[in-house]
Scaffold this active site. Structure first.
Site, PDB file in Angstrom:
ATOM      1  N   HIS A   7      -4.249   1.327   7.664  1.00  0.00           N
ATOM      2  CA  HIS A   7      -2.903   1.909   7.644  1.00  0.00           C
ATOM      3  C   HIS A   7      -2.862   3.081   6.652  1.00  0.00           C
ATOM      4  O   HIS A   7      -2.341   4.154   6.975  1.00  0.00           O
ATOM      5  CB  HIS A   7      -1.895   0.812   7.264  1.00  0.00           C
ATOM      6  CG  HIS A   7      -0.479   1.263   7.197  1.00  0.00           C
ATOM      7  ND1 HIS A   7       0.470   0.869   8.125  1.00  0.00           N
ATOM      8  CD2 HIS A   7       0.163   2.090   6.333  1.00  0.00           C
ATOM      9  CE1 HIS A   7       1.628   1.439   7.811  1.00  0.00           C
ATOM     10  NE2 HIS A   7       1.475   2.180   6.733  1.00  0.00           N
ATOM     11  N   GLU A   8      -3.417   2.871   5.444  1.00  0.00           N
ATOM     12  CA  GLU A   8      -3.374   3.929   4.420  1.00  0.00           C
ATOM     13  C   GLU A   8      -4.320   5.081   4.776  1.00  0.00           C
ATOM     14  O   GLU A   8      -3.981   6.244   4.569  1.00  0.00           O
ATOM     15  CB  GLU A   8      -3.717   3.362   3.033  1.00  0.00           C
ATOM     16  CG  GLU A   8      -2.819   2.214   2.563  1.00  0.00           C
ATOM     17  CD  GLU A   8      -1.336   2.477   2.725  1.00  0.00           C
ATOM     18  OE1 GLU A   8      -0.894   3.630   2.599  1.00  0.00           O
ATOM     19  OE2 GLU A   8      -0.610   1.492   3.001  1.00  0.00           O
ATOM     20  N   HIS A  36      -2.609   7.348   7.051  1.00  0.00           N
ATOM     21  CA  HIS A  36      -1.678   8.275   6.382  1.00  0.00           C
ATOM     22  C   HIS A  36      -2.407   9.539   5.923  1.00  0.00           C
ATOM     23  O   HIS A  36      -1.836  10.631   5.957  1.00  0.00           O
ATOM     24  CB  HIS A  36      -1.041   7.613   5.155  1.00  0.00           C
ATOM     25  CG  HIS A  36       0.189   6.796   5.463  1.00  0.00           C
ATOM     26  ND1 HIS A  36       1.292   7.322   6.102  1.00  0.00           N
ATOM     27  CD2 HIS A  36       0.492   5.501   5.205  1.00  0.00           C
ATOM     28  CE1 HIS A  36       2.221   6.381   6.225  1.00  0.00           C
ATOM     29  NE2 HIS A  36       1.761   5.253   5.699  1.00  0.00           N
ATOM     30  N   GLY A  94       0.831  -1.200   0.000  1.00  0.00           N
ATOM     31  CA  GLY A  94       0.000   0.000   0.000  1.00  0.00           C
ATOM     32  C   GLY A  94       0.863   1.246   0.000  1.00  0.00           C
ATOM     33  O   GLY A  94       2.014   1.215   0.455  1.00  0.00           O
ATOM     34  N   GLN A 124       2.980   9.931   1.193  1.00  0.00           N
ATOM     35  CA  GLN A 124       4.266   9.212   1.228  1.00  0.00           C
ATOM     36  C   GLN A 124       5.163   9.543   0.028  1.00  0.00           C
ATOM     37  O   GLN A 124       6.349   9.235   0.046  1.00  0.00           O
ATOM     38  CB  GLN A 124       4.037   7.701   1.286  1.00  0.00           C
ATOM     39  CG  GLN A 124       3.424   7.244   2.601  1.00  0.00           C
ATOM     40  CD  GLN A 124       3.297   5.740   2.629  1.00  0.00           C
ATOM     41  OE1 GLN A 124       2.320   5.204   2.122  1.00  0.00           O
ATOM     42  NE2 GLN A 124       4.281   5.061   3.181  1.00  0.00           N
ATOM     43  N   CYS A 178       5.992  -0.009   7.447  1.00  0.00           N
ATOM     44  CA  CYS A 178       5.583   1.099   6.575  1.00  0.00           C
ATOM     45  C   CYS A 178       6.762   1.480   5.689  1.00  0.00           C
ATOM     46  O   CYS A 178       7.894   1.547   6.177  1.00  0.00           O
ATOM     47  CB  CYS A 178       5.168   2.293   7.448  1.00  0.00           C
ATOM     48  SG  CYS A 178       4.719   3.761   6.505  1.00  0.00           S
ATOM     49  N   LEU A 179       6.488   1.737   4.413  1.00  0.00           N
ATOM     50  CA  LEU A 179       7.570   2.115   3.494  1.00  0.00           C
ATOM     51  C   LEU A 179       8.228   3.433   3.925  1.00  0.00           C
ATOM     52  O   LEU A 179       9.368   3.695   3.556  1.00  0.00           O
ATOM     53  CB  LEU A 179       7.036   2.241   2.060  1.00  0.00           C
ATOM     54  CG  LEU A 179       6.516   0.938   1.427  1.00  0.00           C
ATOM     55  CD1 LEU A 179       5.918   1.221   0.058  1.00  0.00           C
ATOM     56  CD2 LEU A 179       7.629  -0.093   1.321  1.00  0.00           C
TER      57      LEU A 179
HETATM   58 ZN   LIG Z   1       2.674   3.463   5.676  1.00  0.00          ZN
END
Ligand SMILES: [Zn+2]
Length: 169
Positions: free
Chosen positions: A134-135, A138, A45, A50, A92-93
């Protein structure tokens, strides 16, 4: 085009994103770039903040490219329903190298516009439900680290600060 992924600590990740007014060609390009960036990472995701864009868009694919039907795009998403509870390890990226167990609802229904600008409603359970939350977090300026408590959170934040000071973040 693969875009650089912004890391924990950058302002854009810590404030709420704005609604998308119109699905313009620029928005379509942004979405295509987000999908490419997510697959390249690889991740399941990615939210627009991000890649440094403070807009309410996220993409996800829990199959990481193995099943075309699993690729989902949401523009201006909202939760329709959420229930249950699951405890799983999450990363998380934007926080590479760190994982922690986060409590999340086990089922979530999200509605929003797809890449073509049409409304869609998708129900997720398990990993997809986790990914949705999670997204969606963000888009509110919340990173999974913010959902941790006490020592666990302090430890990650301290390590990130140390890496930042060393120019390695
Ligand atoms: Zn993330």
């Amino acid at each position: 085009m693969i875009r650089p992924i912004i890391r924990f600590g950058a302002e854009v990740l810590h404030k709420p994103a704005s609604p998308v007014a119109d699905v313009t060609p620029e928005i379509e390009t942004l979405i295509d770039d987000m999908i490419q960036t997510m697959y390249a990472a690889p991740g399941i995701g990615l939210a627009a903040p991000q890649v440094g864009v403070p807009l309410r868009i996220f993409v996800c694919d829990v199959s990481v490219g193995r099943n075309a039907a699993d690729l989902l795009t949401f523009i201006n998403p909202d939760f329709v329903e959420r229930d249950g509870m699951q405890l799983e390890e999450e990363g998380c990226l934007s926080v590479p190298g760190f994982n922690a167990t986060v409590a999340r609802p086990s089922r979530a229904i999200v509605k929003g516009l797809n890449r073509a600008g049409q409304e869609h409603v998708v129900e997720g359970t398990g990993l997809l439900a986790r990914c949705f939350q999670h997204e969606m977090d963000h888009l509110e300026g919340t990173v999974f680290v913010d959902r941790l408590r006490g020592l666990q959170k302090d430890l990650i934040v301290r390590r990130i600060k140390k890496l930042s000071r060393a120019g390695k973040w």
